[in-house]
Write an enzyme that holds these catalytic residues in place. Sequence first.
Site, short mmCIF file in Angstrom:
data_model
loop_
_atom_site.label_atom_id
_atom_site.label_comp_id
_atom_site.label_asym_id
_atom_site.label_seq_id
_atom_site.Cartn_x
_atom_site.Cartn_y
_atom_site.Cartn_z
N LYS A 25 -3.21 -42.87 80.45
CA LYS A 25 -3.82 -41.39 80.79
C LYS A 25 -4.39 -40.72 82.32
O LYS A 25 -4.21 -39.84 82.25
CB LYS A 25 -5.82 -41.97 80.89
CG LYS A 25 -5.62 -42.19 79.25
CD LYS A 25 -6.75 -43.55 78.75
CE LYS A 25 -6.71 -43.98 76.75
NZ LYS A 25 -7.33 -44.55 76.77
N GLN A 69 -12.53 -47.38 78.32
CA GLN A 69 -11.09 -48.44 77.52
C GLN A 69 -12.06 -49.45 76.69
O GLN A 69 -12.72 -50.06 77.23
CB GLN A 69 -10.16 -48.86 78.49
CG GLN A 69 -9.27 -48.98 78.40
CD GLN A 69 -8.20 -48.08 77.28
OE1 GLN A 69 -8.79 -46.99 76.69
NE2 GLN A 69 -7.80 -48.46 76.29
N ASP A 92 -13.54 -39.36 73.56
CA ASP A 92 -12.74 -40.61 72.99
C ASP A 92 -13.54 -39.71 71.18
O ASP A 92 -13.21 -40.48 70.36
CB ASP A 92 -13.33 -41.67 72.75
CG ASP A 92 -12.15 -42.76 73.88
OD1 ASP A 92 -11.34 -41.81 73.34
OD2 ASP A 92 -12.98 -43.42 74.63
N1 GUN Z 1 -8.78 -49.17 73.27
C1 GUN Z 1 -7.97 -48.02 72.16
N2 GUN Z 1 -7.53 -47.19 71.73
C2 GUN Z 1 -8.14 -46.94 72.46
C3 GUN Z 1 -8.93 -45.04 72.42
O1 GUN Z 1 -8.54 -44.65 71.74
N3 GUN Z 1 -9.98 -45.35 73.12
C4 GUN Z 1 -11.05 -46.12 74.55
N4 GUN Z 1 -11.59 -45.83 74.99
N5 GUN Z 1 -10.08 -47.39 73.59
C5 GUN Z 1 -9.62 -47.72 73.32
#
Ligand code: GUN
Length: 252
Positions: A25, A69, A92
């Site tokens: 990211k 995350q 998200d």
């Molecule tokens: N962990 C696995 N997929 C995701 C996601 O799309 N966003 C976040 N914040 N954590 C994750």
Amino acid sequence: MGKEITLAVIIVGDDSASRVYVDGKKRDCAEIGIKSEEHALSADTTEQELLALIDSLNARSDVDGILVQLPLPKHINAQNVIMRIDHQKDVDAFHPINVGKIMVGNFSFLPCTPAGVMELIKESGVSIEGKECVVVGRSNIVGKPQAMLLLHENGTVTICHSRTKNLADVCRRADILVVAVGKSRFITADMVKDGAVVIDVGMNREDGKLCGDVDFESVKEKAFAITPVPGGVGPMTRAILMRNTVTAAKLR
Ligand code: GUN
């Protein structure tokens, strides 16, 4: 010069997969000119400390998007954390306000993976309207919102999960099959209809190698279109996160 866009990413603990995702990211942000700010907290961080960090990021006018995350360490209640994020910074789309807005079809953000899957289906050229869409998996991150997005496009949607009876029969009905169960090669060729569009959301590690939830080699012979792992849904998820971050900046 225009306004700088900033994404704050919080990672708690030392989960190796989370580290890979967060680094990806940050790379994406750098590539398209979004400023990213990492907050790496130790595994013994308390829920109160994490909530206090979120409060401070919510209050900062220079922070457009906030991403925590997942998964979080077991002693932290993930729902409390998600609910604390300002819903206008929730890139998200996990906050209940954003989940509710998706439900009624009036949304600002779409959750990254399901929205990426929709782009991939559209790219296959197959229309969703009136089609049998089967989603395998019912998580809050993928399965449930995925079903809603397919429904918005007038698909006839079935959600399958670990208690579903005759799972193979249900999957074989699918014109569009989206799989997010987290089990290597769970979907085999005998579970797939000829000419189906198959989207594999799985990210499993087998002997250090990444593999999906679909047995790609055999299913690709039957599918009209199929996504590989890696290189399918993952990059789309990351692209939608960038889109949501720009949306968050525009919203404020
Ligand atoms: N962990 C696995 N997929 C995701 C996601 O799309 N966003 C976040 N914040 N954590 C994750």
